[in-house]
Design an enzyme around this catalytic site. Sequence first.
Site, PDB file in Angstrom:
ATOM      1  CD  GLU A  63      67.130  -4.643  60.004  1.00 64.55           C
ATOM      2  OE1 GLU A  63      66.446  -4.032  59.153  1.00 64.55           O
ATOM      3  OE2 GLU A  63      67.987  -5.502  59.686  1.00 64.55           O
TER       4      GLU A  63
ATOM      5  CG  HIS B 284      67.753  -0.853  56.532  1.00 68.63           C
ATOM      6  ND1 HIS B 284      68.173  -0.567  55.250  1.00 68.63           N
ATOM      7  CD2 HIS B 284      68.398  -1.990  56.891  1.00 68.63           C
ATOM      8  CE1 HIS B 284      69.051  -1.499  54.865  1.00 68.63           C
ATOM      9  NE2 HIS B 284      69.207  -2.369  55.845  1.00 68.63           N
TER      10      HIS B 284
HETATM   11 ZN    ZN Z   1      70.443  -4.126  55.813  1.00 66.59          ZN
END
Ligand code: ZN
Length: 500
Positions: A262, A265
């Site tokens: 994450e 991201h």
């Molecule tokens: Zn992902």
Amino acid sequence: MNKEYKDYCDLMRKISDVNYSAAVLGWDQEVYMPSAGAKDRAGQLATLSGISHELFTDKNVGTLLKKLHGDSSLSFKEKRNVEETEKSYTDLSKYSTEFVMKMSRAVSEAYQAWDKAKKEKNFEVFAPALEKLVELKREECELLSYKDHPYDALLDQYERGSTVKELSILFEEVKLHLVPFVKRISETKQNDASFLNLFYPKDKQWEFGIDLLKQMKYDFSAGRQDVSSHPFTTSFGPRDVRVTTRINENDLSEMIWSCIHEGGHALYEQGLDAEEYGLPSSEAVSLGIHESQSRLWENHVGRGESYWKLNYKKLQAIFPENLASVSEEQFYKAINQVKPSLVRTSADELTYHFHVIIRFEIEKALIEGSIQVKDLPRIWNEKYLNYLGVKVGSADKGVLQDIHWSHGSFGYFPTYSVGSFYAAQFYAKAQKDIPSLNEKIESGNFMPLLEWLRKNIHVHGKLYLPEELCVRVTGEKLNFKYFMEYARAKYTHLYQLKPL
Ligand code: ZN
């Protein structure tokens, strides 16, 4: 800046204000909202999405876009913004309100049916709702139109330009190389990974996760981390990008790699151009490229040797009772264990792609009508036996495991694999461009890598299409060869395979 373009920007920002506000409510729903709030929250979210849809599909937007179309006074960036908005506008205007409402009802029904079916481990409970949804999805393909295959219309929604034809070629190549390679690995002695499943207290895991995010330069002044049942990243513009993680006290891996994933991201979202708020140039280019950023950090960095040379002693010091007697090498081998399994989300980085291929083949067949919903459990189980050599026991760990179909997300899965392959290609280029990248990681210096990603990928937003971006960064289109080279080098060494 001409007046029409300024009006366009104002309008896009207003729509984004509504969308990001809905995203804040969505984040809250997953993280903090008390359960009794669910009903009203659904209404609040529906109202906001209705307002956003009305604002975007208003005739004035069409008129404005028409005026701006082909306007030669626009800069490259302005022109690309207009083009991207035109594409979304044209796609959205293909849906009648009636169709949107029918789909939204079918999705809510399917989600509830799936949830119940998964708990009861009974596919039959889900089948009727799924059948209806597949029917609507086929209708949607016709609405959107396509050139070769109806499924192309859906694939394009998640990864622009993605087609059955190209993905089939890609996945054939994956099968050709990866299947025998994984087979060779499974025939060797497995490394012990059981110490990852000892008791790891929540608080200590949390602290370690925060340190990892800080180390990779996730900006906590423009974000925060919380806990949720499924880890995710959400953005309310590049200056407020939030991540969540999940902590399992009996599985250290879940927290560590969901944090790094994450985090990857989020670094992408934080690296988008904040001054272009609300415009396509400030949005991620595609799901595949988004996933390339999370996978690059999760796998190429976070499962790499240099990363654990840097971090293992720290981890050992936090959990001496579990790890004092585990060497750095044992740890590195354990976190890279390759083992065919039933559940996609906990698969290793190699067998993961077989899970995706299975879903791609099934979705394609469902959409073209060559298989029926009622046959899914049988087909699913056969494919798992074929590709992964595993026997599916109950449907919750089989055909019912993923939420995507209940959301109507057909065409989504391939972006997971495509993202990993992009990641390998980008990382190979970064290693060429950044002298002694491994040593830099080993000494905790992540800035050169982050700056490289910022400059080459993040800052462009949607200015280039995914394929174009890949060519600009690496000099060629997506090429599976880079993933396979990475996999071969890493796992031949890890499992001490003899060269063929
Ligand atoms: Zn992902």
